[in-house]
Design a protein around this motif. Structure first.
Motif, PDB file in Angstrom:
ATOM      1  N   VAL A  18     -91.773  33.812 -60.779  1.00  5.26           N
ATOM      2  CA  VAL A  18     -90.940  33.511 -61.940  1.00  5.26           C
ATOM      3  C   VAL A  18     -89.541  34.040 -61.677  1.00  5.26           C
ATOM      4  O   VAL A  18     -89.369  35.184 -61.248  1.00  5.26           O
ATOM      5  N   ALA A  19     -88.559  33.190 -61.926  1.00  2.00           N
ATOM      6  CA  ALA A  19     -87.158  33.564 -61.730  1.00  2.00           C
ATOM      7  C   ALA A  19     -86.353  33.093 -62.933  1.00  2.00           C
ATOM      8  O   ALA A  19     -86.740  32.141 -63.619  1.00  2.00           O
ATOM      9  N   GLU A  20     -85.239  33.754 -63.177  1.00  7.78           N
ATOM     10  CA  GLU A  20     -84.322  33.335 -64.238  1.00  7.78           C
ATOM     11  C   GLU A  20     -82.940  33.147 -63.649  1.00  7.78           C
ATOM     12  O   GLU A  20     -82.533  33.875 -62.738  1.00  7.78           O
ATOM     13  N   PHE A  21     -82.240  32.146 -64.209  1.00  7.50           N
ATOM     14  CA  PHE A  21     -80.928  31.779 -63.690  1.00  7.50           C
ATOM     15  C   PHE A  21     -79.928  31.618 -64.823  1.00  7.50           C
ATOM     16  O   PHE A  21     -80.282  31.183 -65.910  1.00  7.50           O
ATOM     17  N   ASP A  22     -78.666  31.920 -64.524  1.00 12.61           N
ATOM     18  CA  ASP A  22     -77.570  31.716 -65.465  1.00 12.61           C
ATOM     19  C   ASP A  22     -77.072  30.285 -65.348  1.00 12.61           C
ATOM     20  O   ASP A  22     -75.952  30.035 -64.892  1.00 12.61           O
ATOM     21  N   ALA A  23     -77.929  29.347 -65.722  1.00 11.52           N
ATOM     22  CA  ALA A  23     -77.593  27.924 -65.656  1.00 11.52           C
ATOM     23  C   ALA A  23     -78.513  27.182 -66.622  1.00 11.52           C
ATOM     24  O   ALA A  23     -79.619  27.646 -66.905  1.00 11.52           O
ATOM     25  N   ALA A  24     -78.044  26.037 -67.074  1.00 12.33           N
ATOM     26  CA  ALA A  24     -78.836  25.203 -67.969  1.00 12.33           C
ATOM     27  C   ALA A  24     -79.986  24.540 -67.198  1.00 12.33           C
ATOM     28  O   ALA A  24     -79.924  24.377 -65.968  1.00 12.33           O
ATOM     29  N   VAL A  25     -81.016  24.136 -67.926  1.00  8.40           N
ATOM     30  CA  VAL A  25     -82.192  23.513 -67.327  1.00  8.40           C
ATOM     31  C   VAL A  25     -81.807  22.317 -66.449  1.00  8.40           C
ATOM     32  O   VAL A  25     -82.303  22.184 -65.329  1.00  8.40           O
TER      33      VAL A  25
END
Length: 165
Positions: A18-25
């Motif tokens: 699982v990763a999170e990003f500073d970007a829209a889907v």
């Protein structure tokens, strides 16, 4: 680092990154649908990928190879089983021989990618399901978990670039 968790479940024969990003889907989706962006992160930094075939459609196939630091090549394949843009992608994957044919002895894994919007950020989960405990153990011994973590760690730089139309 973008990866927030890595969970092995031997009973379910699965690995979930699982990763999170500073970007829209929709922007994170582009790193999956565009093979030129995909090959910039699929594989750890020391084993970059090159996709020679990429049919991003249900039933489509992909062929690629990763080139190691000494020039050695590891071939792989995907068969895309489901696309629900921009939130879900499923495919079967495995190793390939020099002609691109699946190496049956290594088996295949089923991968489910989900993208979820969290405000202006996106959470991406990549779940790999294996055929057997033996296959899962072999993949872990080959460094799959570390490789996936390193690969996902390259995504932020791509997302920081201007969105592709």
């Amino acid at each position: 680092m973008t990866v927030i968790s890595s969970t092995k479940n031997p009973e379910a024969l699965s690995l979930v990154i699982v990763a999170e990003f500073d970007a829209a889907v929709h922007r994170v989706w582009q790193i999956w649908e565009d093979p030129r962006q995909l090959e910039r992160w699929w594989g750890p930094p020391t084993y970059p990928a090159t996709f020679s075939r990429y049919e991003f459609t249900p039933g489509g196939e992909a062929s690629y190879y990763m080139t190691g630091p000494e020039g050695e090549k590891a071939n792989g394949w995907w068969r895309i089983t489901d696309i629900q843009a921009p939130h879900r992608l499923e495919f079967d994957e495995g190793f390939a021989d020099d002609n691109g044919a699946p190496v049956e002895a290594m088996g295949a894994a089923h991968v489910t990618v989900t993208l979820e919007g969290i405000g202006v950020r996106t959470r991406m989960a990549v779940q790999s399901e294996f055929e057997s405990a033996e296959q899962m153990n072999t993949m872990m011994e080959m460094g799959m978990e570390e490789g996936m973590r390193e690969a996902a760690g390259q995504i932020d730089a791509i997302l920081a670039e201007q969105s592709v139309a």
